[in-house]
Design a protein around this motif. Structure first.
Motif, PDB file in Angstrom:
ATOM      1  N   LEU A   1      15.854   2.366  10.254  1.00 30.06           N
ATOM      2  CA  LEU A   1      16.368   1.088   9.486  1.00 30.06           C
ATOM      3  C   LEU A   1      15.628  -0.194   9.696  1.00 30.06           C
ATOM      4  N   ARG A   2      15.357  -0.454  10.823  1.00 34.03           N
ATOM      5  CA  ARG A   2      14.597  -1.640  11.337  1.00 34.03           C
ATOM      6  C   ARG A   2      13.184  -1.545  10.663  1.00 34.03           C
ATOM      7  N   GLY A   3      12.485  -0.411  10.724  1.00 34.40           N
ATOM      8  CA  GLY A   3      11.298  -0.304  10.126  1.00 34.40           C
ATOM      9  C   GLY A   3      11.139  -0.344   8.664  1.00 34.40           C
ATOM     10  N   MET A   4      12.375  -0.361   7.981  1.00 40.62           N
ATOM     11  CA  MET A   4      12.221  -0.495   6.563  1.00 40.62           C
ATOM     12  C   MET A   4      13.033  -1.969   6.214  1.00 40.62           C
ATOM     13  N   ALA A   5      13.076  -2.751   7.297  1.00 42.28           N
ATOM     14  CA  ALA A   5      13.842  -4.291   7.185  1.00 42.28           C
ATOM     15  C   ALA A   5      15.108  -3.997   6.440  1.00 42.28           C
ATOM     16  N   ARG A   6      15.805  -2.965   7.021  1.00 43.50           N
ATOM     17  CA  ARG A   6      17.213  -2.861   6.372  1.00 43.50           C
ATOM     18  C   ARG A   6      18.152  -2.682   7.661  1.00 43.50           C
ATOM     19  N   ALA A   7      19.449  -2.989   7.437  1.00 45.29           N
ATOM     20  CA  ALA A   7      20.618  -2.668   8.342  1.00 45.29           C
ATOM     21  C   ALA A   7      21.235  -1.582   7.966  1.00 45.29           C
ATOM     22  N   GLY A   8      21.275  -0.797   6.904  1.00 46.50           N
ATOM     23  CA  GLY A   8      22.065   0.224   6.112  1.00 46.50           C
ATOM     24  C   GLY A   8      22.174  -0.036   4.743  1.00 46.50           C
ATOM     25  N   PHE A   9      23.220   0.813   4.234  1.00 52.00           N
ATOM     26  CA  PHE A   9      23.472   1.062   2.821  1.00 52.00           C
ATOM     27  C   PHE A   9      25.156   0.652   2.422  1.00 52.00           C
ATOM     28  N   GLN A  10      25.207   0.313   1.489  1.00 53.28           N
ATOM     29  CA  GLN A  10      26.677   0.161   1.107  1.00 53.28           C
ATOM     30  C   GLN A  10      27.068   0.575  -0.241  1.00 53.28           C
ATOM     31  N   ALA A  11      27.950   1.205  -0.573  1.00 54.24           N
ATOM     32  CA  ALA A  11      28.414   1.704  -1.759  1.00 54.24           C
ATOM     33  C   ALA A  11      28.642   0.597  -2.764  1.00 54.24           C
ATOM     34  N   CYS A  12      28.005   0.927  -4.371  1.00 48.76           N
ATOM     35  CA  CYS A  12      28.433  -0.152  -5.224  1.00 48.76           C
ATOM     36  C   CYS A  12      28.362   0.619  -6.566  1.00 48.76           C
ATOM     37  N   ASP A  13      28.321  -0.036  -7.694  1.00 51.25           N
ATOM     38  CA  ASP A  13      28.151   0.484  -9.033  1.00 51.25           C
ATOM     39  C   ASP A  13      27.354  -0.432  -9.851  1.00 51.25           C
ATOM     40  N   ASN A  14      27.399  -0.162 -11.030  1.00 47.14           N
ATOM     41  CA  ASN A  14      26.660  -0.956 -12.046  1.00 47.14           C
ATOM     42  C   ASN A  14      26.911  -2.334 -12.089  1.00 47.14           C
ATOM     43  N   SER A  15      28.105  -2.766 -11.738  1.00 47.00           N
ATOM     44  CA  SER A  15      28.495  -4.195 -11.928  1.00 47.00           C
ATOM     45  C   SER A  15      27.474  -4.901 -11.051  1.00 47.00           C
TER      46      SER A  15
ATOM     47  N   ALA B   1       0.841  -1.205  -0.030  1.00 47.25           N
ATOM     48  CA  ALA B   1      -0.100   0.028   0.196  1.00 47.25           C
ATOM     49  C   ALA B   1       0.870   1.351   0.090  1.00 47.25           C
ATOM     50  N   PRO B   2       0.703   2.131  -0.790  1.00 47.45           N
ATOM     51  CA  PRO B   2       1.557   3.264  -1.091  1.00 47.45           C
ATOM     52  C   PRO B   2       1.630   4.163   0.443  1.00 47.45           C
ATOM     53  N   GLY B   3       0.787   4.148   1.379  1.00 45.65           N
ATOM     54  CA  GLY B   3       0.944   4.825   2.428  1.00 45.65           C
ATOM     55  C   GLY B   3       1.810   4.036   3.231  1.00 45.65           C
ATOM     56  N   ALA B   4       1.836   2.724   3.133  1.00 43.26           N
ATOM     57  CA  ALA B   4       2.695   1.919   4.049  1.00 43.26           C
ATOM     58  C   ALA B   4       4.426   2.182   3.550  1.00 43.26           C
ATOM     59  N   VAL B   5       4.271   2.143   2.409  1.00 38.04           N
ATOM     60  CA  VAL B   5       5.874   2.537   1.658  1.00 38.04           C
ATOM     61  C   VAL B   5       5.930   4.080   2.168  1.00 38.04           C
ATOM     62  N   ARG B   6       5.301   4.812   2.084  1.00 38.97           N
ATOM     63  CA  ARG B   6       5.641   6.251   2.702  1.00 38.97           C
ATOM     64  C   ARG B   6       6.194   6.254   4.155  1.00 38.97           C
ATOM     65  N   ASP B   7       5.415   5.668   5.032  1.00 39.90           N
ATOM     66  CA  ASP B   7       5.643   5.544   6.131  1.00 39.90           C
ATOM     67  C   ASP B   7       6.807   4.887   6.787  1.00 39.90           C
ATOM     68  N   ARG B   8       7.084   3.667   5.900  1.00 43.74           N
ATOM     69  CA  ARG B   8       8.710   3.279   6.012  1.00 43.74           C
ATOM     70  C   ARG B   8       9.758   4.036   5.707  1.00 43.74           C
ATOM     71  N   TRP B   9       9.575   4.809   4.599  1.00 43.52           N
ATOM     72  CA  TRP B   9      10.690   5.763   4.018  1.00 43.52           C
ATOM     73  C   TRP B   9      11.030   7.194   4.604  1.00 43.52           C
ATOM     74  N   GLN B  10       9.601   7.674   5.189  1.00 44.15           N
ATOM     75  CA  GLN B  10       9.484   9.323   5.439  1.00 44.15           C
ATOM     76  C   GLN B  10      10.636   9.509   6.415  1.00 44.15           C
ATOM     77  N   PRO B  11      10.890   8.657   7.621  1.00 47.02           N
ATOM     78  CA  PRO B  11      11.870   9.230   8.402  1.00 47.02           C
ATOM     79  C   PRO B  11      13.237   9.348   8.083  1.00 47.02           C
ATOM     80  N   LEU B  12      13.620   8.430   6.992  1.00 50.53           N
ATOM     81  CA  LEU B  12      14.839   8.287   6.496  1.00 50.53           C
ATOM     82  C   LEU B  12      15.054   9.480   5.546  1.00 50.53           C
ATOM     83  N   LEU B  13      13.997   9.782   4.753  1.00 51.80           N
ATOM     84  CA  LEU B  13      13.879  10.904   3.779  1.00 51.80           C
ATOM     85  C   LEU B  13      14.043  12.247   4.599  1.00 51.80           C
TER      86      LEU B  13
END
Length: 334
Positions: free
Chosen positions: A273-287, A41-53
């Protein structure tokens, strides 16, 4: 006066042309468009991401404007058009964004359990009698199948690669009926009995289970794919270097301890991040996209071979083009 008016008109025209020709630079001096896909649901997606954004906006000193799209094609179009500059998408969509929309892979998500990826799933009702993929194919002619968007990695590409392509099959040729949904709709459709079997993934199953615990009791997993590379974050390749550097510093630091980071801030970031089911982010590229690029090409090759209506000369031409592309792909390094 006439000269002044002419000069003003020229400046206005130049500004309009700049916005048209250089959307990433002209439209985002104080705004960053961030694209998301409504996998639930779009509202649920927004709720998960809004604090990070919100934290991103504060760190970068600009407005971060999320836009949630109903389908993956919308994200690709918006990035190509310059309406968004960053997006969190699946690997298949990232391929399209890189190839068609001026995108570039910049980061990958780290899953909550620390893994470098997640799994595609097939879901069935707990009381359906379906226990395995073999059961599903044996009864396919009487079943309704919930597919994902054609640009969904876990909802379409991965099941196609591992389950249908090796058998020379397409879902629409074997099931009684095929419908396309997002992951949460597939989950709820199976739980309610509208769908007999449907695609999903381990991330969305966890969030859907938390949102709909009663429905979860009616759903079981009958197939789990090998690990899929984590979802990437893609930005426009022509995003200003200073903004790229600021985004990189923010995302690589988020949720990680540091000598100057207060414990309260660290705890709050990790909770986001826990609310997004994530632990964080790592750098990567197109590979990062190479494994899924290879899978998609193999799947396309299988579909060409299975298309009995395709003239032989055209079949050979298409196969040769795919084989040439496959041979040119470097080995995955991600």
């Amino acid at each position: 006066m006439r000269t002044v008016l002419l000069a003003c008109c020229c400046l206005m025209l130049f500004g309009a042309l700049t916005s048209f020709l250089c959307p990433a630079q002209a439209q985002t001096r104080d705004r960053l468009g961030f694209g998301l896909v409504a996998t639930s649901a779009p509202g649920a997606v927004r709720d998960r991401w809004q604090p990070l954004l919100d934290d991103m906006a504060q760190a970068l000193g600009l407005t971060v404007q999320p836009t949630i799209y109903d389908d993956y094609a919308g994200v690709i179009w918006a990035m190509g058009n310059g309406d968004i500059q960053v997006a969190c998408v699946g690997n298949k969509v990232a391929i399209e964004a890189v190839d068609r929309a001026g995108g570039e892979v910049a980061f990958k998500a780290v899953e909550a359990d620390g893994r470098a990826g997640y799994n595609s799933l097939l879901l069935a009702r707990a009381d359906s009698g379906l226990r395995t993929v073999e059961d599903m194919f044996a009864r396919a002619g009487e079943l309704t199948y919930g597919d994902g968007d054609i640009n969904s990695t876990s909802g379409h590409v991965i099941p196609g690669h591992y389950l249908f392509a090796p058998r020379g099959l397409e879902p629409r040729t074997v099931f009684r009926r095929v419908v396309q949904n997002n992951h949460e709709e597939n989950f709820l459709g199976v739980a309610a009995g509208r769908l007999d079997v449907a695609t999903g993934n381990s991330l969305n199953l966890a969030t859907s289970t938390a949102r709909h615990p009663q429905a979860a009791a009616a759903v079981k997993v009958i197939w789990t794919s090998p690990l899929i590379p984590s979802d990437p974050l893609v930005w426009r390749a022509d995003l200003e270097p200073a903004r790229k550097a600021a985004l990189r510093a923010f995302l690589l630091d988020y949720g990680r301890p540091g000598p100057d980071k207060a414990p309260e801030r660290l705890n709050r970031e990790q909770a986001v991040l826990r609310g997004m089911a994530r632990a964080g982010f790592q750098a990567c590229d197109n590979s990062h996209l190479l494994p899924v690029r290879r899978m998609e090409l193999v799947r396309q090759r299988s579909r060409i071979l299975a298309d009995a209506a395709l003239p032989q000369a055209e079949r050979l031409r298409r196969l040769a083009a795919i084989d040439k592309t496959l041979q040119a792909l470097p080995e995955a390094v991600d």
